[in-house]
Design a protein around this motif. Structure first.
Motif, PDB file in Angstrom:
ATOM      1  N   GLU A 122      53.711  42.573  40.415  1.00 33.22           N
ATOM      2  CA  GLU A 122      52.977  41.776  39.436  1.00 33.22           C
ATOM      3  C   GLU A 122      51.490  42.120  39.436  1.00 33.22           C
ATOM      4  O   GLU A 122      50.898  42.327  40.493  1.00 33.22           O
ATOM      5  CB  GLU A 122      53.142  40.283  39.736  1.00 33.22           C
ATOM      6  N   PRO A 123      50.872  42.136  38.257  1.00 34.09           N
ATOM      7  CA  PRO A 123      49.433  42.403  38.169  1.00 34.09           C
ATOM      8  C   PRO A 123      48.582  41.345  38.871  1.00 34.09           C
ATOM      9  O   PRO A 123      47.437  41.603  39.205  1.00 34.09           O
ATOM     10  CB  PRO A 123      49.146  42.404  36.670  1.00 34.09           C
ATOM     11  N   THR A 124      49.137  40.187  39.102  1.00 32.16           N
ATOM     12  CA  THR A 124      48.392  39.120  39.785  1.00 32.16           C
ATOM     13  C   THR A 124      48.404  39.277  41.301  1.00 32.16           C
ATOM     14  O   THR A 124      47.660  38.601  41.993  1.00 32.16           O
ATOM     15  CB  THR A 124      48.981  37.748  39.405  1.00 32.16           C
ATOM     16  N   ASP A 125      49.241  40.195  41.820  1.00 31.99           N
ATOM     17  CA  ASP A 125      49.318  40.439  43.259  1.00 31.99           C
ATOM     18  C   ASP A 125      48.413  41.617  43.606  1.00 31.99           C
ATOM     19  O   ASP A 125      48.701  42.763  43.253  1.00 31.99           O
ATOM     20  CB  ASP A 125      50.763  40.742  43.650  1.00 31.99           C
ATOM     21  N   GLU A 183      39.158  45.011  35.793  1.00 36.51           N
ATOM     22  CA  GLU A 183      38.495  43.726  35.567  1.00 36.51           C
ATOM     23  C   GLU A 183      37.361  43.385  36.521  1.00 36.51           C
ATOM     24  O   GLU A 183      36.510  42.562  36.192  1.00 36.51           O
ATOM     25  CB  GLU A 183      39.541  42.605  35.601  1.00 36.51           C
ATOM     26  N   GLY A 223      48.433  45.321  40.499  1.00 37.29           N
ATOM     27  CA  GLY A 223      47.319  44.465  40.897  1.00 37.29           C
ATOM     28  C   GLY A 223      46.058  45.254  41.171  1.00 37.29           C
ATOM     29  O   GLY A 223      44.946  44.831  40.832  1.00 37.29           O
ATOM     30  N   ARG A 255      44.707  46.459  37.840  1.00 31.12           N
ATOM     31  CA  ARG A 255      44.052  45.321  37.173  1.00 31.12           C
ATOM     32  C   ARG A 255      42.663  45.081  37.770  1.00 31.12           C
ATOM     33  O   ARG A 255      41.691  44.850  37.047  1.00 31.12           O
ATOM     34  CB  ARG A 255      44.918  44.075  37.309  1.00 31.12           C
ATOM     35  N   ARG A 256      42.575  45.148  39.101  1.00 35.93           N
ATOM     36  CA  ARG A 256      41.273  44.950  39.755  1.00 35.93           C
ATOM     37  C   ARG A 256      40.274  45.999  39.287  1.00 35.93           C
ATOM     38  O   ARG A 256      39.110  45.696  39.003  1.00 35.93           O
ATOM     39  CB  ARG A 256      41.428  45.007  41.270  1.00 35.93           C
TER      40      ARG A 256
END
Length: 176
Positions: free
Chosen positions: A21-24, A37, A30, A33-34
């Motif tokens: 997951e991109p939230t992990d 962002e 993840g 994504r970091r």
């Protein structure tokens, strides 16, 4: 490498990083994504195989530094395509930097061999596909400045290889 670049808050991608997951933050997604962002995350450390597919970096990354390339042309081309693709704003420049050994040409080293073979493969693809962009990549590869340190002699490099292979007996050296 991450410690050397700690002030740039790097993120790294390699084969052992699991998908998820991109939230992990521990997963591949993840970490990507970091990089997208987090404004303090200024560097992504990745090999072309790990960052070759499924990543779009062209809106946030415009410079790539290659420290180690393989003979696999698709990895190289895909990794370049991550930061240089359709959709770039007008005037945005993409820079590709390739670091190679300082060993003199003719001595024999992996960097020169990889560069030579990639150049041949890019030329063959360019002819097969009649693709002017591949022609440009091959041209850049052929005409880039070689990082040859003319003050390093072939004897210096041979000596280094012998030392690394354990063929030099330091007890025989003169000590001052």
């Amino acid at each position: 490498m991450e410690l050397m670049l700690a002030d740039l808050n790097p993120v790294s991608l390699y084969g052992a990083i699991p998908s998820g997951e991109p939230t992990d933050p521990t997963t591949r997604e993840g970490r990507i994504r970091r990089f997208h962002e987090d404004p303090s995350c200024m560097v992504m450390i990745a090999n072309p195989a790990a960052a070759g597919e499924g990543i779009s970096l062209h809106k946030i990354c415009h410079d790539a530094l290659y420290l180690d390339r393989s003979y696999v042309t698709t990895h190289y081309l895909q990794s370049i395509d991550r930061i240089h693709r359709l959709g770039l704003a007008p005037g945005v420049e993409t820079n590709i930097y390739i670091y190679r050994t300082l060993a003199p040409l003719g001595l024999g080293c992996i960097d020169h061999s990889v560069s030579h073979r990639l150049r041949q493969k890019l030329r063959a693809l360019q002819i097969l596909l009649d693709d002017p962009d591949l022609h440009e990549i091959a041209y850049d590869e052929e005409n880039s400045e070689d990082p040859i340190a003319w003050d390093i002699s072939p004897d210096d490099v041979r000596d280094l290889i012998e030392v690394l292979e354990g063929r030099v007996d330091f007890s025989d050296e003169d000590t001052e």
